[in-house]
Write a protein that holds these residues in place. Structure first.
Motif, PDB file in Angstrom:
ATOM      1  N   TYR A  47      -4.190   0.072  12.205  1.00 19.41           N
ATOM      2  CA  TYR A  47      -4.067  -1.038  11.155  1.00 19.41           C
ATOM      3  C   TYR A  47      -2.931  -1.903  11.194  1.00 19.41           C
ATOM      4  O   TYR A  47      -1.975  -1.259  11.577  1.00 19.41           O
ATOM      5  N   LEU A  71      -7.608  -6.976   6.285  1.00 20.72           N
ATOM      6  CA  LEU A  71      -6.879  -5.814   7.108  1.00 20.72           C
ATOM      7  C   LEU A  71      -7.302  -6.099   8.686  1.00 20.72           C
ATOM      8  O   LEU A  71      -8.446  -6.752   8.811  1.00 20.72           O
ATOM      9  N   TYR A  81      -8.550  -0.570  -0.548  1.00 19.79           N
ATOM     10  CA  TYR A  81      -8.376   0.854   0.118  1.00 19.79           C
ATOM     11  C   TYR A  81      -8.885   0.948   1.245  1.00 19.79           C
ATOM     12  O   TYR A  81      -9.678   0.167   1.749  1.00 19.79           O
ATOM     13  N   SER A  82      -8.502   1.801   2.038  1.00 15.70           N
ATOM     14  CA  SER A  82      -9.140   2.244   3.334  1.00 15.70           C
ATOM     15  C   SER A  82      -9.001   3.840   3.449  1.00 15.70           C
ATOM     16  O   SER A  82      -8.243   4.517   3.055  1.00 15.70           O
ATOM     17  N   TYR A 120       0.794  -1.205  -0.054  1.00 14.39           N
ATOM     18  CA  TYR A 120       0.017   0.229   0.050  1.00 14.39           C
ATOM     19  C   TYR A 120       0.908   1.165  -0.127  1.00 14.39           C
ATOM     20  O   TYR A 120       2.160   1.354   0.258  1.00 14.39           O
ATOM     21  N   PHE A 161     -13.248   0.300   4.438  1.00 14.64           N
ATOM     22  CA  PHE A 161     -12.129  -0.602   3.714  1.00 14.64           C
ATOM     23  C   PHE A 161     -13.054  -1.289   2.722  1.00 14.64           C
ATOM     24  O   PHE A 161     -13.988  -1.908   2.847  1.00 14.64           O
ATOM     25  N   TYR A 162     -12.379  -1.191   1.541  1.00 16.60           N
ATOM     26  CA  TYR A 162     -13.137  -1.471   0.223  1.00 16.60           C
ATOM     27  C   TYR A 162     -12.155  -1.853  -0.944  1.00 16.60           C
ATOM     28  O   TYR A 162     -11.091  -1.662  -0.899  1.00 16.60           O
ATOM     29  N   ILE A 176      -8.100  -4.303  11.857  1.00 16.52           N
ATOM     30  CA  ILE A 176      -8.544  -2.723  11.951  1.00 16.52           C
ATOM     31  C   ILE A 176      -8.730  -2.701  13.631  1.00 16.52           C
ATOM     32  O   ILE A 176      -9.660  -3.379  14.044  1.00 16.52           O
ATOM     33  N   THR A 215     -15.000   4.857   8.801  1.00 17.05           N
ATOM     34  CA  THR A 215     -13.605   4.323   8.704  1.00 17.05           C
ATOM     35  C   THR A 215     -14.148   3.211   7.595  1.00 17.05           C
ATOM     36  O   THR A 215     -15.047   2.536   7.799  1.00 17.05           O
ATOM     37  N   TYR A 246     -10.810  -7.974   9.146  1.00 16.19           N
ATOM     38  CA  TYR A 246     -12.122  -7.765   8.000  1.00 16.19           C
ATOM     39  C   TYR A 246     -11.333  -8.476   6.602  1.00 16.19           C
ATOM     40  O   TYR A 246     -10.423  -7.945   6.402  1.00 16.19           O
ATOM     41  N   ASP A 262     -17.883  -2.564  -0.307  1.00 18.91           N
ATOM     42  CA  ASP A 262     -17.512  -1.732   0.804  1.00 18.91           C
ATOM     43  C   ASP A 262     -17.636  -2.351   2.261  1.00 18.91           C
ATOM     44  O   ASP A 262     -18.824  -3.046   2.560  1.00 18.91           O
TER      45      ASP A 262
END
Length: 290
Positions: free
Chosen positions: A209, A68, A180-181, A27, A84-85, A70, A82, A140, A97
């Motif tokens: 994270y 991830l 992405y987050s 990332y 995460f997707y 989190i 917040t 997640y 999503d």
């Protein structure tokens, strides 16, 4: 490398099985770099009244599993989101999503999931969690293959979106997606329908994270889209990826029971049952068993 990756490496030639626990291998920050803190393997992203922050994967992927770990914003997190997707690009993008909707102290976080296909979303489900996601890290995950998209919390499935192309319903399977987050202020809708606003006296709001894992078929930009599709869909003559194995094409009996438990005890909103928004039941809801 994760156990599941290692197991399947033993059985099949898995090309593009990317796995790592290091943020900077997979990332990079996408905006507000001054809102990031690096503490060894831990990344902290903050939201204050100047800005939120976000990061994205360096590569795009077609199928696989992303995870991830989190630890969400603690205390009074009302108004914050917040996310995460996974998402592809363009007007007709696909997107999966997780959105974690903050709340006032002591009230549970709500988790909203959504699926966009060809640029169209409006498939929201919401649930509350069976633990406090601000007290510790939880994993997640999004599993995506040609048969299903599965949202998982600590490996418990909380949502399944099945491939129903045989019913004439489009399924996201031909666009590589980034991971992405982000954390941002969404107090116009996030908490109790927007009635509760962000209390900036509690800022900065910090999401933490670790455990960055992507086990997916990488799609290099330099490779033509049609070749990426062929390679990642097992059409390039290579052996199958682990997520294409028959055992991954649907939930196990145990996972199906877990999903039923989540839906019975923790689901608080399902677009399939919202007759105000959808007087005619959305077509995929008529066929989804879950």
């Amino acid at each position: 490398m994760s156990k599941v990756c290692l197991i399947w490496v033993a059985f099949a030639a898995i090309l593009g099985c990317t796995s790592s626990s290091r943020f900077d291998e997979l990332y990079q920050p996408s905006w507000a770099m001054d809102h990031f803190t690096y503490e060894g393997e831990l990344i902290k992203m903050k939201l204050d009244n100047y800005s939120g922050a976000g990061f994205g994967s360096k590569s795009k992927y077609m199928f696989g599993k992303v995870t991830l770990q989190i630890k969400l914003v603690g205390g009074d997190s009302a108004g914050t989101v917040t996310a995460f997707y996974m998402s592809s690009e363009g007007a007709y993008h696909n997107e999966f999503d997780f959105e974690f909707l903050g709340n006032t102290t002591g009230e549970p976080y709500n988790v909203q999931t959504n699926v966009y296909v060809n640029g169209v979303g409006n498939r929201e489900q919401r649930l509350n969690l069976w633990f406090d996601p601000t007290k510790d890290f939880h994993s997640y995950s999004i599993l995506w293959n040609q048969r299903q998209v599965v949202f998982l919390v600590d490996e418990t499935p909380v949502r399944v979106h099945s491939n129903l192309e045989h019913k004439g319903i489009p399924y996201p399977k031909d666009q590589p997606m980034g991971v992405y987050s982000s954390i941002w202020n969404a107090d116009d809708w996030a908490t109790q329908g927007g009635r509760v606003k962000t209390d900036w006296s509690h800022a900065p709001f910090i999401a933490e994270y670790k455990g960055f894992e992507i086990n997916g078929c990488e799609c290099p930009d330099a490779v033509a889209a049609v070749d990426n599709m062929k390679r990642c869909s097992g059409g390039g003559g290579e052996k199958r990826f682990w997520w294409d194995e028959p055992v991954m094409s649907e939930l196990s009996v145990h996972q199906s029971h877990q999903l039923l438990w989540v839906r019975a005890n923790h689901m608080i909103y399902d677009y399939c049952k919202d007759t105000t928004r959808f007087p005619a039941t959305p077509v995929e809801c008529q066929h989804h068993h879950h």
